[in-house]
Design a protein around this motif. Structure first.
Motif, PDB file in Angstrom:
ATOM      1  N   LEU A 118      79.307 -49.104 -29.188  1.00 44.48           N
ATOM      2  CA  LEU A 118      79.704 -48.254 -30.314  1.00 44.48           C
ATOM      3  C   LEU A 118      79.083 -48.730 -31.619  1.00 44.48           C
ATOM      4  O   LEU A 118      78.683 -47.919 -32.456  1.00 44.48           O
ATOM      5  CB  LEU A 118      81.225 -48.196 -30.438  1.00 44.48           C
ATOM      6  CG  LEU A 118      81.932 -47.400 -29.348  1.00 44.48           C
ATOM      7  CD1 LEU A 118      83.435 -47.491 -29.513  1.00 44.48           C
ATOM      8  CD2 LEU A 118      81.490 -45.959 -29.358  1.00 44.48           C
ATOM      9  N   THR A 119      78.975 -50.029 -31.799  1.00 45.43           N
ATOM     10  CA  THR A 119      78.341 -50.565 -33.007  1.00 45.43           C
ATOM     11  C   THR A 119      76.879 -50.167 -33.053  1.00 45.43           C
ATOM     12  O   THR A 119      76.367 -49.746 -34.088  1.00 45.43           O
ATOM     13  CB  THR A 119      78.473 -52.097 -33.042  1.00 45.43           C
ATOM     14  OG1 THR A 119      79.856 -52.444 -32.928  1.00 45.43           O
ATOM     15  CG2 THR A 119      77.904 -52.673 -34.316  1.00 45.43           C
ATOM     16  N   GLN A 120      76.213 -50.271 -31.929  1.00 48.27           N
ATOM     17  CA  GLN A 120      74.803 -49.893 -31.864  1.00 48.27           C
ATOM     18  C   GLN A 120      74.631 -48.400 -32.118  1.00 48.27           C
ATOM     19  O   GLN A 120      73.727 -47.988 -32.837  1.00 48.27           O
ATOM     20  CB  GLN A 120      74.246 -50.273 -30.486  1.00 48.27           C
ATOM     21  CG  GLN A 120      72.769 -50.424 -30.430  1.00 48.27           C
ATOM     22  CD  GLN A 120      72.227 -51.475 -31.401  1.00 48.27           C
ATOM     23  OE1 GLN A 120      72.915 -52.378 -31.850  1.00 48.27           O
ATOM     24  NE2 GLN A 120      70.980 -51.328 -31.740  1.00 48.27           N
ATOM     25  N   ASN A 121      75.516 -47.573 -31.551  1.00 46.89           N
ATOM     26  CA  ASN A 121      75.437 -46.132 -31.743  1.00 46.89           C
ATOM     27  C   ASN A 121      75.742 -45.738 -33.180  1.00 46.89           C
ATOM     28  O   ASN A 121      75.148 -44.814 -33.720  1.00 46.89           O
ATOM     29  CB  ASN A 121      76.403 -45.417 -30.806  1.00 46.89           C
ATOM     30  CG  ASN A 121      76.072 -45.672 -29.357  1.00 46.89           C
ATOM     31  OD1 ASN A 121      74.934 -45.980 -29.014  1.00 46.89           O
ATOM     32  ND2 ASN A 121      77.061 -45.569 -28.516  1.00 46.89           N
ATOM     33  N   CYS A 140      74.193 -43.863 -39.234  1.00 48.45           N
ATOM     34  CA  CYS A 140      74.547 -44.276 -40.599  1.00 48.45           C
ATOM     35  C   CYS A 140      73.642 -43.676 -41.659  1.00 48.45           C
ATOM     36  O   CYS A 140      74.124 -43.177 -42.676  1.00 48.45           O
ATOM     37  CB  CYS A 140      74.535 -45.797 -40.716  1.00 48.45           C
ATOM     38  SG  CYS A 140      75.935 -46.578 -39.921  1.00 48.45           S
ATOM     39  N   SER A 141      72.345 -43.752 -41.468  1.00 50.36           N
ATOM     40  CA  SER A 141      71.447 -43.261 -42.518  1.00 50.36           C
ATOM     41  C   SER A 141      71.586 -41.758 -42.697  1.00 50.36           C
ATOM     42  O   SER A 141      71.576 -41.261 -43.830  1.00 50.36           O
ATOM     43  CB  SER A 141      69.999 -43.643 -42.212  1.00 50.36           C
ATOM     44  OG  SER A 141      69.576 -43.045 -41.007  1.00 50.36           O
ATOM     45  N   THR A 142      71.739 -41.025 -41.616  1.00 53.82           N
ATOM     46  CA  THR A 142      71.905 -39.577 -41.718  1.00 53.82           C
ATOM     47  C   THR A 142      73.178 -39.230 -42.473  1.00 53.82           C
ATOM     48  O   THR A 142      73.164 -38.372 -43.372  1.00 53.82           O
ATOM     49  CB  THR A 142      71.965 -38.954 -40.307  1.00 53.82           C
ATOM     50  OG1 THR A 142      70.827 -39.373 -39.568  1.00 53.82           O
ATOM     51  CG2 THR A 142      72.001 -37.453 -40.376  1.00 53.82           C
ATOM     52  N   ILE A 143      74.258 -39.881 -42.135  1.00 55.97           N
ATOM     53  CA  ILE A 143      75.542 -39.622 -42.801  1.00 55.97           C
ATOM     54  C   ILE A 143      75.465 -40.035 -44.269  1.00 55.97           C
ATOM     55  O   ILE A 143      75.936 -39.305 -45.150  1.00 55.97           O
ATOM     56  CB  ILE A 143      76.680 -40.363 -42.071  1.00 55.97           C
ATOM     57  CG1 ILE A 143      76.862 -39.795 -40.675  1.00 55.97           C
ATOM     58  CG2 ILE A 143      77.972 -40.284 -42.863  1.00 55.97           C
ATOM     59  CD1 ILE A 143      77.750 -40.623 -39.777  1.00 55.97           C
ATOM     60  N   PHE A 144      74.850 -41.176 -44.538  1.00 59.30           N
ATOM     61  CA  PHE A 144      74.735 -41.647 -45.915  1.00 59.30           C
ATOM     62  C   PHE A 144      73.950 -40.661 -46.777  1.00 59.30           C
ATOM     63  O   PHE A 144      74.378 -40.295 -47.878  1.00 59.30           O
ATOM     64  CB  PHE A 144      74.075 -43.029 -45.963  1.00 59.30           C
ATOM     65  CG  PHE A 144      73.834 -43.521 -47.359  1.00 59.30           C
ATOM     66  CD1 PHE A 144      74.871 -44.063 -48.097  1.00 59.30           C
ATOM     67  CD2 PHE A 144      72.581 -43.419 -47.938  1.00 59.30           C
ATOM     68  CE1 PHE A 144      74.667 -44.507 -49.392  1.00 59.30           C
ATOM     69  CE2 PHE A 144      72.373 -43.845 -49.235  1.00 59.30           C
ATOM     70  CZ  PHE A 144      73.411 -44.394 -49.961  1.00 59.30           C
ATOM     71  N   PHE A 145      72.791 -40.223 -46.303  1.00 63.35           N
ATOM     72  CA  PHE A 145      71.962 -39.326 -47.110  1.00 63.35           C
ATOM     73  C   PHE A 145      72.588 -37.940 -47.257  1.00 63.35           C
ATOM     74  O   PHE A 145      72.463 -37.314 -48.312  1.00 63.35           O
ATOM     75  CB  PHE A 145      70.544 -39.244 -46.541  1.00 63.35           C
ATOM     76  CG  PHE A 145      69.748 -40.488 -46.795  1.00 63.35           C
ATOM     77  CD1 PHE A 145      69.483 -40.910 -48.097  1.00 63.35           C
ATOM     78  CD2 PHE A 145      69.301 -41.267 -45.753  1.00 63.35           C
ATOM     79  CE1 PHE A 145      68.765 -42.064 -48.341  1.00 63.35           C
ATOM     80  CE2 PHE A 145      68.581 -42.427 -45.989  1.00 63.35           C
ATOM     81  CZ  PHE A 145      68.313 -42.833 -47.286  1.00 63.35           C
ATOM     82  N   ALA A 146      73.273 -37.458 -46.233  1.00 65.58           N
ATOM     83  CA  ALA A 146      73.963 -36.169 -46.350  1.00 65.58           C
ATOM     84  C   ALA A 146      75.055 -36.245 -47.415  1.00 65.58           C
ATOM     85  O   ALA A 146      75.215 -35.323 -48.234  1.00 65.58           O
ATOM     86  CB  ALA A 146      74.553 -35.760 -45.007  1.00 65.58           C
ATOM     87  N   SER A 161      84.804 -41.888 -50.292  1.00 66.84           N
ATOM     88  CA  SER A 161      85.865 -42.321 -49.367  1.00 66.84           C
ATOM     89  C   SER A 161      85.576 -41.827 -47.951  1.00 66.84           C
ATOM     90  O   SER A 161      85.731 -42.572 -46.980  1.00 66.84           O
ATOM     91  CB  SER A 161      87.221 -41.797 -49.824  1.00 66.84           C
ATOM     92  OG  SER A 161      87.541 -42.291 -51.089  1.00 66.84           O
ATOM     93  N   ALA A 162      85.144 -40.566 -47.832  1.00 67.80           N
ATOM     94  CA  ALA A 162      84.818 -40.005 -46.518  1.00 67.80           C
ATOM     95  C   ALA A 162      83.641 -40.742 -45.884  1.00 67.80           C
ATOM     96  O   ALA A 162      83.616 -40.948 -44.665  1.00 67.80           O
ATOM     97  CB  ALA A 162      84.509 -38.517 -46.643  1.00 67.80           C
ATOM     98  N   LEU A 163      82.694 -41.152 -46.713  1.00 66.78           N
ATOM     99  CA  LEU A 163      81.558 -41.925 -46.205  1.00 66.78           C
ATOM    100  C   LEU A 163      82.026 -43.255 -45.638  1.00 66.78           C
ATOM    101  O   LEU A 163      81.637 -43.651 -44.532  1.00 66.78           O
ATOM    102  CB  LEU A 163      80.538 -42.153 -47.332  1.00 66.78           C
ATOM    103  CG  LEU A 163      79.340 -43.026 -46.990  1.00 66.78           C
ATOM    104  CD1 LEU A 163      78.458 -42.341 -45.963  1.00 66.78           C
ATOM    105  CD2 LEU A 163      78.556 -43.357 -48.246  1.00 66.78           C
ATOM    106  N   LEU A 164      82.901 -43.934 -46.369  1.00 66.78           N
ATOM    107  CA  LEU A 164      83.429 -45.217 -45.887  1.00 66.78           C
ATOM    108  C   LEU A 164      84.233 -45.033 -44.604  1.00 66.78           C
ATOM    109  O   LEU A 164      84.122 -45.838 -43.671  1.00 66.78           O
ATOM    110  CB  LEU A 164      84.282 -45.872 -46.965  1.00 66.78           C
ATOM    111  CG  LEU A 164      83.532 -46.334 -48.211  1.00 66.78           C
ATOM    112  CD1 LEU A 164      84.507 -46.833 -49.271  1.00 66.78           C
ATOM    113  CD2 LEU A 164      82.512 -47.389 -47.868  1.00 66.78           C
ATOM    114  N   VAL A 165      85.024 -43.976 -44.543  1.00 62.27           N
ATOM    115  CA  VAL A 165      85.816 -43.704 -43.338  1.00 62.27           C
ATOM    116  C   VAL A 165      84.888 -43.436 -42.156  1.00 62.27           C
ATOM    117  O   VAL A 165      85.086 -43.970 -41.058  1.00 62.27           O
ATOM    118  CB  VAL A 165      86.788 -42.530 -43.568  1.00 62.27           C
ATOM    119  CG1 VAL A 165      87.394 -42.049 -42.263  1.00 62.27           C
ATOM    120  CG2 VAL A 165      87.880 -42.932 -44.545  1.00 62.27           C
ATOM    121  N   ALA A 166      83.850 -42.622 -42.371  1.00 68.05           N
ATOM    122  CA  ALA A 166      82.930 -42.277 -41.277  1.00 68.05           C
ATOM    123  C   ALA A 166      82.139 -43.483 -40.791  1.00 68.05           C
ATOM    124  O   ALA A 166      81.880 -43.607 -39.591  1.00 68.05           O
ATOM    125  CB  ALA A 166      81.978 -41.173 -41.725  1.00 68.05           C
TER     126      ALA A 166
END
Length: 186
Positions: A89-92, A97-103, A138-143
């Motif tokens: 799960l950590t690897q996945n 992460c980068s996609t979620i961060f940039f979105a 906050s949503a970014l940190l949660v995700a």
């Protein structure tokens, strides 16, 4: 209901739904800490942000489910220990992460011009922009943190991939349209 229809997994749906109250709660805590009032515009901003709060969590959960189902197919029956599941799960999670961060960053940048407003307009719309930006952070940190951590416990016994009855006809129409478009590029 929409999440359940598309994710077709109650544990995944609950994990994504959890991101809404946690993200709003974190945003309200930060607002309270800095002495910002929860006026009508800031609460309206949180209401506007609700639909956007689940984006990162949905993507993270889909990524985790995809990788878990692929790895369980490759390995046969799932006999992984909890430490193996955490490692997977950590690897996945790193992949999404980068996609979620940039979105999330794009959404935050969209609301940044509201800080350039002055006078009555600034006083009216800046609390909304602040609440939306805090909710998105906050949503970014949660995700990126909470969803993978909770997924370790919720998907401990693996995940069975099922087709969505809602998504199947939509995908069929999309594939036909895509094939037709690719065959006739003009």
């Amino acid at each position: 209901v929409i999440l359940a229809l598309f994710l077709v997994n109650i544990r995944a749906t609950m994990l994504v739904l959890l991101s809404i109250p946690v993200s709003i709660g974190l945003a309200l805590l930060v607002m309270s800490y800095f002495g910002m009032s929860a006026n009508l515009m800031s609460l309206g901003g949180l209401a506007v942000a609700i639909g956007m709060l689940v984006d990162g969590s949905v993507e993270m959960v889909e990524n985790i489910i995809k990788h878990l189902t692929q790895s369980s197919r490759r390995e046969g029956a799932d006999t992984s220990s909890s430490s193996d599941i955490v490692a997977k799960l950590t690897q996945n999670a790193k992949g999404a992460c980068s996609t979620i961060f940039f979105a999330t960053a794009i959404i935050i940048v969209v609301f940044a011009p509201l800080f350039a407003l002055e006078g009555v307009e600034g006083k009216l719309f800046q609390p909304m922009a602040v609440s939306i930006i805090l909710a998105m952070i906050s949503a970014l940190l949660v995700a990126l943190i909470a969803v993978p951590a909770l997924a370790v416990y919720l998907f401990k016994r693996g995940v069975v991939l099922r087709e969505s009855a809602v998504l199947k006809p939509i995908e069929s129409v999309y594939r036909k349209l895509l094939s037709s478009t690719m065959a006739h590029p003009k």
